[in-house]
Design an enzyme around this catalytic site. Structure first.
Site, PDB file in Angstrom:
ATOM      1  N   HIS A   1       0.744  -1.259  -0.058  1.00 44.14           N
ATOM      2  CA  HIS A   1       0.089  -0.176   0.058  1.00 44.14           C
ATOM      3  C   HIS A   1       0.772   1.343  -0.129  1.00 44.14           C
ATOM      4  O   HIS A   1       0.488   2.303  -0.549  1.00 44.14           O
ATOM      5  CB  HIS A   1      -0.925   0.040   1.057  1.00 44.14           C
ATOM      6  CG  HIS A   1      -0.384  -0.147   2.711  1.00 44.14           C
ATOM      7  ND1 HIS A   1      -0.166  -1.331   3.096  1.00 44.14           N
ATOM      8  CD2 HIS A   1       0.457   0.745   3.361  1.00 44.14           C
ATOM      9  CE1 HIS A   1       0.839  -1.209   4.200  1.00 44.14           C
ATOM     10  NE2 HIS A   1       0.726   0.043   4.678  1.00 44.14           N
TER      11      HIS A   1
ATOM     12  N   ASP B   1       1.251   2.839  -3.346  1.00 43.08           N
ATOM     13  CA  ASP B   1       0.134   3.474  -3.849  1.00 43.08           C
ATOM     14  C   ASP B   1      -0.145   4.778  -3.012  1.00 43.08           C
ATOM     15  O   ASP B   1      -0.935   5.458  -3.480  1.00 43.08           O
ATOM     16  CB  ASP B   1      -1.235   2.488  -3.866  1.00 43.08           C
ATOM     17  CG  ASP B   1      -0.972   1.332  -4.785  1.00 43.08           C
ATOM     18  OD1 ASP B   1      -0.273   1.463  -5.820  1.00 43.08           O
ATOM     19  OD2 ASP B   1      -1.210   0.407  -4.364  1.00 43.08           O
ATOM     20  N   HIS B   2       0.467   4.960  -1.942  1.00 44.35           N
ATOM     21  CA  HIS B   2       0.182   5.959  -0.901  1.00 44.35           C
ATOM     22  C   HIS B   2       1.089   6.633  -0.493  1.00 44.35           C
ATOM     23  O   HIS B   2       1.763   6.313   0.394  1.00 44.35           O
ATOM     24  CB  HIS B   2      -0.621   5.144   0.338  1.00 44.35           C
ATOM     25  CG  HIS B   2      -1.292   6.321   1.237  1.00 44.35           C
ATOM     26  ND1 HIS B   2      -0.697   6.816   2.060  1.00 44.35           N
ATOM     27  CD2 HIS B   2      -2.571   6.755   1.092  1.00 44.35           C
ATOM     28  CE1 HIS B   2      -1.320   7.762   2.737  1.00 44.35           C
ATOM     29  NE2 HIS B   2      -2.451   7.579   2.202  1.00 44.35           N
ATOM     30  N   PHE B   3       1.772   7.716  -1.573  1.00 44.72           N
ATOM     31  CA  PHE B   3       1.143   8.101  -2.486  1.00 44.72           C
ATOM     32  C   PHE B   3       2.176   7.997  -3.988  1.00 44.72           C
ATOM     33  O   PHE B   3       3.220   8.072  -3.810  1.00 44.72           O
ATOM     34  CB  PHE B   3       0.932   9.586  -2.594  1.00 44.72           C
ATOM     35  CG  PHE B   3      -0.266   9.959  -1.636  1.00 44.72           C
ATOM     36  CD1 PHE B   3      -1.702   9.922  -1.867  1.00 44.72           C
ATOM     37  CD2 PHE B   3       0.288  10.287  -0.129  1.00 44.72           C
ATOM     38  CE1 PHE B   3      -2.424  10.220  -0.847  1.00 44.72           C
ATOM     39  CE2 PHE B   3      -0.660  10.705   0.807  1.00 44.72           C
ATOM     40  CZ  PHE B   3      -2.003  10.484   0.405  1.00 44.72           C
TER      41      PHE B   3
ATOM     42  N   ILE C   1       3.702   6.856   2.525  1.00 52.99           N
ATOM     43  CA  ILE C   1       3.687   7.245   3.794  1.00 52.99           C
ATOM     44  C   ILE C   1       2.638   6.118   4.361  1.00 52.99           C
ATOM     45  O   ILE C   1       1.546   5.930   3.647  1.00 52.99           O
ATOM     46  CB  ILE C   1       3.311   8.567   4.234  1.00 52.99           C
ATOM     47  CG1 ILE C   1       2.090   9.115   3.446  1.00 52.99           C
ATOM     48  CG2 ILE C   1       4.105   9.518   3.935  1.00 52.99           C
ATOM     49  CD1 ILE C   1       1.322  10.541   3.903  1.00 52.99           C
TER      50      ILE C   1
END
Lengths: 129, 179
Positions: free
Chosen positions: B30, B33-35, B48
Protein backbone atom coordinates in the site's frame (compact mmCIF):
# COMPACT_ATOMS: atom_id res chain seq x y z
CA UNK A 1 -24.96 21.59 42.14
CA UNK A 2 -28.16 23.17 40.80
CA UNK A 3 -30.13 22.06 37.75
CA UNK A 4 -28.59 24.68 35.45
CA UNK A 5 -25.09 23.60 36.41
CA UNK A 6 -26.00 19.96 35.81
CA UNK A 7 -27.51 20.84 32.43
CA UNK A 8 -24.41 22.75 31.43
CA UNK A 9 -22.13 19.80 32.23
CA UNK A 10 -24.50 17.35 30.51
CA UNK A 11 -24.46 19.57 27.44
CA UNK A 12 -20.64 19.48 27.39
CA UNK A 13 -20.70 15.67 27.61
CA UNK A 14 -23.23 15.37 24.77
CA UNK A 15 -21.36 17.84 22.56
CA UNK A 16 -18.24 15.72 23.02
CA UNK A 17 -19.87 12.27 22.76
CA UNK A 18 -22.24 12.97 19.89
CA UNK A 19 -20.27 15.63 17.99
CA UNK A 20 -23.23 18.02 18.01
CA UNK A 21 -23.32 21.79 18.39
CA UNK A 22 -24.03 23.31 21.79
CA UNK A 23 -27.26 24.94 20.65
CA UNK A 24 -28.66 21.60 19.46
CA UNK A 25 -28.56 20.30 23.03
CA UNK A 26 -31.86 21.64 24.31
CA UNK A 27 -33.71 20.17 27.31
CA UNK A 28 -36.35 18.55 25.10
CA UNK A 29 -33.98 17.21 22.41
CA UNK A 30 -34.18 13.43 22.14
CA UNK A 31 -30.84 11.66 22.12
CA UNK A 32 -31.60 9.41 19.16
CA UNK A 33 -34.14 11.39 17.13
CA UNK A 34 -32.65 14.86 17.48
CA UNK A 35 -29.01 14.31 18.40
CA UNK A 36 -28.32 11.18 16.34
CA UNK A 37 -27.10 8.95 19.16
CA UNK A 38 -26.35 5.32 18.27
CA UNK A 39 -26.26 2.39 20.66
CA UNK A 40 -22.56 2.67 21.55
CA UNK A 41 -23.03 6.38 22.27
CA UNK A 42 -25.19 5.47 25.26
CA UNK A 43 -22.27 3.61 26.80
CA UNK A 44 -19.95 6.50 25.97
CA UNK A 45 -22.38 8.98 27.57
CA UNK A 46 -22.65 6.84 30.73
CA UNK A 47 -18.84 6.59 31.02
CA UNK A 48 -18.40 10.33 30.48
CA UNK A 49 -21.14 11.23 32.98
CA UNK A 50 -19.48 8.98 35.57
CA UNK A 51 -16.19 10.78 35.03
CA UNK A 52 -17.71 14.28 34.95
CA UNK A 53 -19.91 13.88 38.04
CA UNK A 54 -17.67 11.39 39.87
CA UNK A 55 -20.49 8.89 40.30
CA UNK A 56 -21.12 5.24 39.44
CA UNK A 57 -24.04 4.48 37.14
CA UNK A 58 -25.26 0.88 37.21
CA UNK A 59 -26.06 -0.97 34.02
CA UNK A 60 -29.62 -0.19 32.96
CA UNK A 61 -29.94 2.54 35.60
CA UNK A 62 -29.93 5.52 33.24
CA UNK A 63 -30.86 3.83 29.95
CA UNK A 64 -32.51 0.40 29.84
CA UNK A 65 -30.14 -2.23 28.51
CA UNK A 66 -30.25 -5.90 27.68
CA UNK A 67 -33.50 -7.82 28.09
CA UNK A 68 -35.77 -4.97 29.14
CA UNK A 69 -39.43 -4.25 29.62
CA UNK A 70 -40.11 -3.61 25.93
CA UNK A 71 -39.07 -7.16 25.09
CA UNK A 72 -41.49 -8.62 27.61
CA UNK A 73 -44.66 -9.95 25.89
CA UNK A 74 -46.61 -9.09 29.06
CA UNK A 75 -45.98 -5.42 28.44
CA UNK A 76 -46.12 -5.23 24.65
CA UNK A 77 -49.13 -6.22 22.58
CA UNK A 78 -49.50 -5.68 18.84
CA UNK A 79 -46.43 -3.46 18.74
CA UNK A 80 -47.84 -1.17 21.43
CA UNK A 81 -46.66 -0.84 25.01
CA UNK A 82 -49.60 -1.58 27.31
CA UNK A 83 -50.58 0.72 30.19
CA UNK A 84 -49.02 -1.84 32.55
CA UNK A 85 -45.85 -1.66 30.46
CA UNK A 86 -45.78 2.13 30.67
CA UNK A 87 -46.30 1.91 34.43
CA UNK A 88 -43.41 -0.55 34.67
CA UNK A 89 -41.19 1.70 32.54
CA UNK A 90 -42.07 4.74 34.69
CA UNK A 91 -41.28 2.81 37.87
CA UNK A 92 -37.96 1.56 36.49
CA UNK A 93 -36.95 4.88 34.93
CA UNK A 94 -38.51 7.61 37.09
CA UNK A 95 -36.29 10.24 35.46
CA UNK A 96 -37.96 9.72 32.05
CA UNK A 97 -41.22 11.46 31.14
CA UNK A 98 -43.52 8.96 29.42
CA UNK A 99 -46.54 11.32 29.23
CA UNK A 100 -46.29 12.00 25.49
CA UNK A 101 -45.23 8.47 24.72
CA UNK A 102 -48.41 7.14 26.39
CA UNK A 103 -50.49 8.91 23.73
CA UNK A 104 -48.87 6.88 20.92
CA UNK A 105 -47.09 4.01 22.66
CA UNK A 106 -45.44 2.32 19.65
CA UNK A 107 -42.68 0.15 21.02
CA UNK A 108 -40.20 1.39 18.41
CA UNK A 109 -40.68 4.95 19.62
CA UNK A 110 -39.83 4.34 23.26
CA UNK A 111 -36.22 5.31 22.54
CA UNK A 112 -37.39 8.86 21.71
CA UNK A 113 -38.45 9.35 25.33
CA UNK A 114 -34.77 9.66 26.27
CA UNK A 115 -34.18 13.38 26.19
CA UNK A 116 -31.51 15.68 27.52
CA UNK A 117 -33.93 16.51 30.34
CA UNK A 118 -34.19 12.85 31.35
CA UNK A 119 -30.42 12.75 31.88
CA UNK A 120 -30.58 15.97 33.92
CA UNK A 121 -33.50 14.55 35.99
CA UNK A 122 -31.52 11.38 36.60
CA UNK A 123 -28.44 13.28 37.77
CA UNK A 124 -30.46 15.64 39.93
CA UNK A 125 -31.92 12.64 41.78
CA UNK A 126 -28.63 10.79 41.90
CA UNK A 127 -26.61 13.72 43.20
CA UNK A 128 -29.07 14.55 45.96
CA UNK A 129 -29.66 10.90 46.96
CA UNK B 1 -0.51 -12.76 8.28
CA UNK B 2 -3.40 -10.90 6.82
CA UNK B 3 -4.67 -7.65 8.20
CA UNK B 4 -2.47 -7.52 11.25
CA UNK B 5 -1.26 -3.97 11.75
CA UNK B 6 0.89 -4.57 14.78
CA UNK B 7 4.03 -6.67 14.79
CA UNK B 8 4.52 -7.38 18.43
CA UNK B 9 3.07 -6.86 21.87
CA UNK B 10 5.92 -5.62 24.04
CA UNK B 11 3.99 -5.17 27.29
CA UNK B 12 0.60 -6.21 28.58
CA UNK B 13 -0.67 -5.35 32.04
CA UNK B 14 -4.00 -7.22 32.22
CA UNK B 15 -7.08 -4.98 32.08
CA UNK B 16 -4.88 -1.89 32.28
CA UNK B 17 -2.31 -1.27 29.57
CA UNK B 18 -0.87 -2.72 26.38
CA UNK B 19 2.17 -1.55 24.44
CA UNK B 20 2.68 -2.69 20.87
CA UNK B 21 4.98 -1.86 17.97
CA UNK B 22 4.54 -1.67 14.23
CA UNK B 23 7.54 -1.53 11.90
CA UNK B 24 6.70 0.34 8.72
CA UNK B 25 8.30 -1.30 5.68
CA UNK B 26 8.63 -0.35 2.05
CA UNK B 27 7.72 -3.96 1.28
CA UNK B 28 4.13 -3.15 2.24
CA UNK B 29 2.37 -2.72 -1.07
CA UNK B 30 0.00 0.00 0.00
CA UNK B 31 2.94 2.33 0.50
CA UNK B 32 3.57 2.16 -3.24
CA UNK B 33 0.11 3.53 -3.91
CA UNK B 34 0.01 5.94 -1.00
CA UNK B 35 1.14 8.12 -2.68
CA UNK B 36 2.24 7.54 -6.27
CA UNK B 37 4.18 10.20 -8.11
CA UNK B 38 2.34 12.89 -10.03
CA UNK B 39 4.55 13.98 -12.94
CA UNK B 40 1.96 16.52 -14.13
CA UNK B 41 2.35 18.42 -10.91
CA UNK B 42 6.04 17.60 -10.58
CA UNK B 43 5.50 15.61 -7.39
CA UNK B 44 7.64 12.54 -6.63
CA UNK B 45 6.24 9.38 -5.05
CA UNK B 46 5.64 9.84 -1.33
CA UNK B 47 5.30 6.56 0.55
CA UNK B 48 3.58 7.16 3.89
CA UNK B 49 1.63 4.87 6.18
CA UNK B 50 -2.11 5.64 5.74
CA UNK B 51 -3.50 7.17 8.92
CA UNK B 52 -6.48 4.80 8.71
CA UNK B 53 -4.10 1.85 9.08
CA UNK B 54 -2.36 3.52 12.00
CA UNK B 55 -5.79 3.72 13.61
CA UNK B 56 -6.42 0.07 12.75
CA UNK B 57 -3.17 -0.79 14.57
CA UNK B 58 -4.28 1.19 17.60
CA UNK B 59 -7.67 -0.54 17.47
CA UNK B 60 -6.03 -3.97 17.28
CA UNK B 61 -3.82 -3.07 20.26
CA UNK B 62 -6.59 -1.66 22.43
CA UNK B 63 -8.99 -4.39 21.28
CA UNK B 64 -6.49 -7.06 22.29
CA UNK B 65 -6.20 -5.47 25.73
CA UNK B 66 -10.00 -5.39 26.12
CA UNK B 67 -10.33 -8.96 24.84
CA UNK B 68 -7.55 -10.22 27.12
CA UNK B 69 -9.29 -8.67 30.14
CA UNK B 70 -12.23 -11.04 29.59
CA UNK B 71 -10.02 -13.98 28.62
CA UNK B 72 -11.07 -13.59 24.95
CA UNK B 73 -14.56 -14.88 25.74
CA UNK B 74 -16.17 -11.68 24.43
CA UNK B 75 -16.36 -10.65 20.79
CA UNK B 76 -14.75 -7.24 21.04
CA UNK B 77 -15.49 -4.91 18.13
CA UNK B 78 -14.48 -1.32 17.53
CA UNK B 79 -17.65 0.69 17.96
CA UNK B 80 -16.54 4.30 17.92
CA UNK B 81 -13.48 6.45 17.38
CA UNK B 82 -14.31 9.26 19.78
CA UNK B 83 -11.20 11.27 18.97
CA UNK B 84 -8.11 10.79 16.85
CA UNK B 85 -5.20 13.06 16.18
CA UNK B 86 -2.08 12.14 14.23
CA UNK B 87 0.33 14.99 13.75
CA UNK B 88 3.12 13.48 11.63
CA UNK B 89 3.40 11.44 8.47
CA UNK B 90 5.06 8.09 8.98
CA UNK B 91 7.33 6.68 6.29
CA UNK B 92 9.14 3.36 5.75
CA UNK B 93 11.96 2.55 8.12
CA UNK B 94 10.14 3.97 11.14
CA UNK B 95 8.71 2.16 14.11
CA UNK B 96 5.37 3.09 15.60
CA UNK B 97 4.64 2.38 19.23
CA UNK B 98 1.05 2.26 20.46
CA UNK B 99 0.26 2.43 24.18
CA UNK B 100 -3.40 1.83 24.97
CA UNK B 101 -5.10 1.93 28.35
CA UNK B 102 -8.57 0.91 29.44
CA UNK B 103 -10.27 3.94 30.86
CA UNK B 104 -13.55 2.28 31.79
CA UNK B 105 -14.99 -1.16 31.16
CA UNK B 106 -18.19 -3.03 31.93
CA UNK B 107 -20.15 -5.96 30.55
CA UNK B 108 -21.29 -4.15 27.41
CA UNK B 109 -18.04 -2.53 26.39
CA UNK B 110 -15.00 -0.43 27.16
CA UNK B 111 -13.56 2.99 26.52
CA UNK B 112 -9.85 3.25 25.82
CA UNK B 113 -7.26 5.94 25.41
CA UNK B 114 -4.07 5.49 23.40
CA UNK B 115 -0.94 7.35 22.45
CA UNK B 116 1.00 6.94 19.21
CA UNK B 117 4.77 7.40 19.25
CA UNK B 118 7.25 7.38 16.39
CA UNK B 119 10.81 6.11 16.40
CA UNK B 120 12.73 7.35 13.38
CA UNK B 121 15.73 5.05 12.90
CA UNK B 122 17.53 7.86 11.08
CA UNK B 123 17.36 9.92 14.29
CA UNK B 124 17.80 7.34 17.04
CA UNK B 125 18.82 9.86 19.68
CA UNK B 126 15.33 11.41 19.50
CA UNK B 127 13.88 8.17 20.91
CA UNK B 128 10.13 7.62 20.71
CA UNK B 129 8.40 10.90 19.91
CA UNK B 130 4.66 11.32 20.65
CA UNK B 131 2.80 12.03 17.41
CA UNK B 132 -0.85 11.33 18.26
CA UNK B 133 -3.62 10.42 20.64
CA UNK B 134 -6.71 8.29 20.08
CA UNK B 135 -9.84 7.57 22.11
CA UNK B 136 -11.87 4.54 21.12
CA UNK B 137 -14.94 2.66 22.34
CA UNK B 138 -15.24 -1.09 22.04
CA UNK B 139 -18.43 -3.09 22.24
CA UNK B 140 -18.87 -6.60 23.56
CA UNK B 141 -20.89 -7.73 20.57
CA UNK B 142 -22.99 -10.46 22.19
CA UNK B 143 -24.06 -8.18 25.04
CA UNK B 144 -25.15 -5.38 22.71
CA UNK B 145 -26.31 -6.87 19.43
CA UNK B 146 -26.46 -10.53 20.41
CA UNK B 147 -29.21 -12.56 21.97
CA UNK B 148 -28.51 -11.17 25.42
CA UNK B 149 -28.57 -7.66 24.05
CA UNK B 150 -30.91 -5.15 22.48
CA UNK B 151 -31.42 -6.45 18.97
CA UNK B 152 -31.24 -10.15 19.77
CA UNK B 153 -29.25 -11.12 16.69
CA UNK B 154 -27.60 -14.52 16.56
CA UNK B 155 -23.84 -14.53 16.16
CA UNK B 156 -21.65 -17.62 15.75
CA UNK B 157 -20.59 -19.28 18.98
CA UNK B 158 -16.86 -19.19 18.22
CA UNK B 159 -14.98 -15.96 18.73
CA UNK B 160 -14.39 -14.80 15.15
CA UNK B 161 -12.81 -11.54 16.33
CA UNK B 162 -9.78 -13.11 17.97
CA UNK B 163 -8.73 -15.66 15.37
CA UNK B 164 -5.48 -17.44 14.63
CA UNK B 165 -3.63 -14.26 13.65
CA UNK B 166 -4.19 -12.73 17.09
CA UNK B 167 -3.23 -15.95 18.82
CA UNK B 168 -0.01 -16.15 16.82
CA UNK B 169 0.78 -12.52 17.60
CA UNK B 170 0.34 -13.10 21.32
CA UNK B 171 2.30 -16.34 21.26
CA UNK B 172 5.24 -14.82 19.35
CA UNK B 173 5.16 -11.89 21.77
CA UNK B 174 5.46 -14.27 24.71
CA UNK B 175 1.99 -13.40 26.04
CA UNK B 176 0.05 -16.33 27.46
CA UNK B 177 -3.57 -16.59 26.34
CA UNK B 178 -5.63 -16.79 29.53
CA UNK B 179 -7.68 -19.97 29.95
Amino acid sequence: MNRDEIFSKVRDVLVEALAVDEDEVTPTASLVGDLGAESIDFLDIVFQLEKTFNIKIGQGELFPEGANITQDPKFVQGGLVTPDGIAALSARLPHVDFTNFAKDPQVGKVINTFTVDSIVNFLERKLTA
Amino acid sequence: MRWMWIDRVVELVPARRIVTIKNVSLAEEHLHDHFVDDPDRGLPACPIMPASLVLEGVAQSAGTLVGHAERFKEKVVLAKVSRAEIRRDVGPGCTLRYTAEIERMDTVGASTRATIELFDHARPTDGYVPIGEVEMMFSHLDNNMGQAGKSGEAFPEHNFVFGDSFKTLLRTSGIAIPE
